[in-house]
Design a protein around this motif. Structure first.
Motif, PDB file in Angstrom:
ATOM      1  N   ALA A  28       0.832  -1.211   0.000  1.00  0.00           N
ATOM      2  CA  ALA A  28       0.000   0.000   0.000  1.00  0.00           C
ATOM      3  C   ALA A  28       0.866   1.262   0.000  1.00  0.00           C
ATOM      4  CB  ALA A  28      -0.944   0.000   1.197  1.00  0.00           C
ATOM      5  N   VAL A  29       1.917   1.258   0.796  1.00  0.00           N
ATOM      6  CA  VAL A  29       2.816   2.416   0.851  1.00  0.00           C
ATOM      7  C   VAL A  29       3.490   2.613  -0.506  1.00  0.00           C
ATOM      8  CG1 VAL A  29       4.978   3.275   1.860  1.00  0.00           C
ATOM      9  CG2 VAL A  29       3.214   2.290   3.334  1.00  0.00           C
ATOM     10  N   THR A  30       3.993   1.540  -1.075  1.00  0.00           N
ATOM     11  CA  THR A  30       4.665   1.635  -2.370  1.00  0.00           C
ATOM     12  C   THR A  30       3.680   2.044  -3.462  1.00  0.00           C
ATOM     13  OG1 THR A  30       6.179  -0.087  -1.641  1.00  0.00           O
ATOM     14  CG2 THR A  30       6.172   0.409  -3.988  1.00  0.00           C
ATOM     15  N   ARG A  31       2.468   1.528  -3.401  1.00  0.00           N
ATOM     16  CA  ARG A  31       1.427   1.889  -4.374  1.00  0.00           C
ATOM     17  C   ARG A  31       1.165   3.399  -4.327  1.00  0.00           C
ATOM     18  NH1 ARG A  31      -1.837  -1.806  -2.956  1.00  0.00           N
ATOM     19  NH2 ARG A  31      -1.240  -3.301  -4.551  1.00  0.00           N
ATOM     20  N   GLN A  32       1.105   3.982  -3.120  1.00  0.00           N
ATOM     21  CA  GLN A  32       0.874   5.422  -2.978  1.00  0.00           C
ATOM     22  C   GLN A  32       2.015   6.229  -3.591  1.00  0.00           C
ATOM     23  OE1 GLN A  32       0.406   5.869   1.233  1.00  0.00           O
ATOM     24  NE2 GLN A  32      -1.795   5.467   1.182  1.00  0.00           N
ATOM     25  N   VAL A  33       3.240   5.799  -3.350  1.00  0.00           N
ATOM     26  CA  VAL A  33       4.404   6.496  -3.907  1.00  0.00           C
ATOM     27  C   VAL A  33       4.353   6.471  -5.430  1.00  0.00           C
ATOM     28  CG1 VAL A  33       6.926   6.389  -4.143  1.00  0.00           C
ATOM     29  CG2 VAL A  33       5.871   6.103  -1.887  1.00  0.00           C
ATOM     30  N   LEU A  34       4.060   5.310  -5.998  1.00  0.00           N
ATOM     31  CA  LEU A  34       4.016   5.187  -7.454  1.00  0.00           C
ATOM     32  C   LEU A  34       2.836   5.950  -8.046  1.00  0.00           C
ATOM     33  CD1 LEU A  34       5.047   1.444  -7.725  1.00  0.00           C
ATOM     34  CD2 LEU A  34       6.429   3.440  -8.346  1.00  0.00           C
ATOM     35  N   THR A  47       1.259   2.553 -16.329  1.00  0.00           N
ATOM     36  CA  THR A  47       2.156   1.690 -15.560  1.00  0.00           C
ATOM     37  C   THR A  47       1.347   0.749 -14.678  1.00  0.00           C
ATOM     38  OG1 THR A  47       3.903   3.359 -15.534  1.00  0.00           O
ATOM     39  CG2 THR A  47       3.978   1.682 -13.797  1.00  0.00           C
ATOM     40  N   ASP A  48       1.671  -0.522 -14.745  1.00  0.00           N
ATOM     41  CA  ASP A  48       1.028  -1.517 -13.884  1.00  0.00           C
ATOM     42  C   ASP A  48       1.760  -1.488 -12.541  1.00  0.00           C
ATOM     43  OD1 ASP A  48       0.192  -3.837 -12.510  1.00  0.00           O
ATOM     44  OD2 ASP A  48      -0.207  -4.871 -14.417  1.00  0.00           O
ATOM     45  N   ILE A  49       1.189  -0.790 -11.601  1.00  0.00           N
ATOM     46  CA  ILE A  49       1.833  -0.575 -10.306  1.00  0.00           C
ATOM     47  C   ILE A  49       2.126  -1.893  -9.602  1.00  0.00           C
ATOM     48  CG2 ILE A  49       1.444   0.369  -7.985  1.00  0.00           C
ATOM     49  CD1 ILE A  49       0.131   2.788  -9.332  1.00  0.00           C
ATOM     50  N   ASP A  50       1.213  -2.841  -9.682  1.00  0.00           N
ATOM     51  CA  ASP A  50       1.452  -4.126  -9.013  1.00  0.00           C
ATOM     52  C   ASP A  50       2.645  -4.869  -9.608  1.00  0.00           C
ATOM     53  OD1 ASP A  50      -0.491  -4.194  -6.912  1.00  0.00           O
ATOM     54  OD2 ASP A  50      -2.023  -4.382  -8.459  1.00  0.00           O
ATOM     55  N   VAL A  51       2.852  -4.754 -10.911  1.00  0.00           N
ATOM     56  CA  VAL A  51       4.013  -5.397 -11.536  1.00  0.00           C
ATOM     57  C   VAL A  51       5.300  -4.716 -11.069  1.00  0.00           C
ATOM     58  CG1 VAL A  51       5.204  -5.835 -13.736  1.00  0.00           C
ATOM     59  CG2 VAL A  51       2.749  -6.282 -13.525  1.00  0.00           C
ATOM     60  N   VAL A  52       5.283  -3.399 -10.950  1.00  0.00           N
ATOM     61  CA  VAL A  52       6.459  -2.676 -10.459  1.00  0.00           C
ATOM     62  C   VAL A  52       6.781  -3.123  -9.027  1.00  0.00           C
ATOM     63  CG1 VAL A  52       7.414  -0.405  -9.857  1.00  0.00           C
ATOM     64  CG2 VAL A  52       6.112  -0.704 -11.981  1.00  0.00           C
ATOM     65  N   ILE A  53       5.765  -3.193  -8.192  1.00  0.00           N
ATOM     66  CA  ILE A  53       5.968  -3.632  -6.802  1.00  0.00           C
ATOM     67  C   ILE A  53       6.528  -5.045  -6.769  1.00  0.00           C
ATOM     68  CG2 ILE A  53       4.791  -4.213  -4.639  1.00  0.00           C
ATOM     69  CD1 ILE A  53       2.841  -1.879  -5.288  1.00  0.00           C
ATOM     70  N   ASP A  54       5.975  -5.932  -7.590  1.00  0.00           N
ATOM     71  CA  ASP A  54       6.461  -7.312  -7.627  1.00  0.00           C
ATOM     72  C   ASP A  54       7.902  -7.393  -8.132  1.00  0.00           C
ATOM     73  OD1 ASP A  54       4.040  -8.223  -6.673  1.00  0.00           O
ATOM     74  OD2 ASP A  54       3.292  -8.856  -8.637  1.00  0.00           O
ATOM     75  N   ALA A  55       8.244  -6.578  -9.129  1.00  0.00           N
ATOM     76  CA  ALA A  55       9.609  -6.593  -9.662  1.00  0.00           C
ATOM     77  C   ALA A  55      10.609  -6.149  -8.599  1.00  0.00           C
ATOM     78  CB  ALA A  55       9.704  -5.704 -10.901  1.00  0.00           C
ATOM     79  N   LEU A  56      10.279  -5.070  -7.896  1.00  0.00           N
ATOM     80  CA  LEU A  56      11.183  -4.581  -6.853  1.00  0.00           C
ATOM     81  C   LEU A  56      11.293  -5.580  -5.703  1.00  0.00           C
ATOM     82  CD1 LEU A  56      10.035  -0.849  -6.771  1.00  0.00           C
ATOM     83  CD2 LEU A  56      12.183  -1.736  -7.715  1.00  0.00           C
ATOM     84  N   GLY A  57      10.141  -6.001  -5.193  1.00  0.00           N
ATOM     85  CA  GLY A  57      10.149  -6.933  -4.064  1.00  0.00           C
ATOM     86  C   GLY A  57      10.721  -8.291  -4.436  1.00  0.00           C
ATOM     87  N   GLY A  58      10.431  -8.737  -5.646  1.00  0.00           N
ATOM     88  CA  GLY A  58      10.945 -10.032  -6.089  1.00  0.00           C
ATOM     89  C   GLY A  58      12.453 -10.046  -6.185  1.00  0.00           C
ATOM     90  N   ALA A  59      13.029  -8.978  -6.703  1.00  0.00           N
ATOM     91  CA  ALA A  59      14.482  -8.912  -6.825  1.00  0.00           C
ATOM     92  C   ALA A  59      15.159  -8.890  -5.454  1.00  0.00           C
ATOM     93  CB  ALA A  59      14.888  -7.689  -7.641  1.00  0.00           C
ATOM     94  N   VAL A  60      14.577  -8.156  -4.532  1.00  0.00           N
ATOM     95  CA  VAL A  60      15.143  -8.089  -3.181  1.00  0.00           C
ATOM     96  C   VAL A  60      15.023  -9.449  -2.496  1.00  0.00           C
ATOM     97  CG1 VAL A  60      14.829  -7.080  -0.874  1.00  0.00           C
ATOM     98  CG2 VAL A  60      14.795  -5.619  -2.906  1.00  0.00           C
TER      99      VAL A  60
END
Length: 99
Positions: A28-34, A47-60
């Motif tokens: 939710a926090v990351t979604r607000q920032v994006l 931009t598909d915000i959920d895909v961006v969140i998954d890409a960042l979190g997945g890599a970490v």
């Protein structure tokens, strides 16, 4: 953190708590920032915000699980730059004046 991830996958009760209390709050926090970046014209409105969140979190998470390299500021800066460069608008949008 790795233990919590494993527990969330094997224990349905922990999975619910993990998703509700940790993962969804972080998303939710990351979604607000994006979303604010979209509103400012910094990233494309499609931009598909959920895909961006998954890409960042997945890599970490992958780096944590693999353990091949540490999580560093240099890594996170490069990761964010890589992912967000794919979302950028071609030119910064000008903010519209509000009445």
């Amino acid at each position: 953190f790795l233990g919590l991830l494993v527990e969330a996958h094997v224990n349905p009760a922990t999975r619910g708590a993990f998703l509700a209390e940790f993962a969804e709050r972080r998303r939710a926090v990351t979604r607000q920032v994006l979303q604010r970046a979209i509103e400012r014209g910094e990233i494309r409105p499609d931009t598909d915000i959920d895909v961006v969140i998954d890409a960042l979190g997945g890599a970490v998470t992958f780096r944590l699980v693999q353990g091949h390299a540490p999580l560093t500021k240099r890594f996170t800066d490069a990761l964010v730059r890589l992912v967000l460069d794919g979302c950028k608008t071609s030119a910064p949008a000008r903010r519209r004046a509000t009445a």
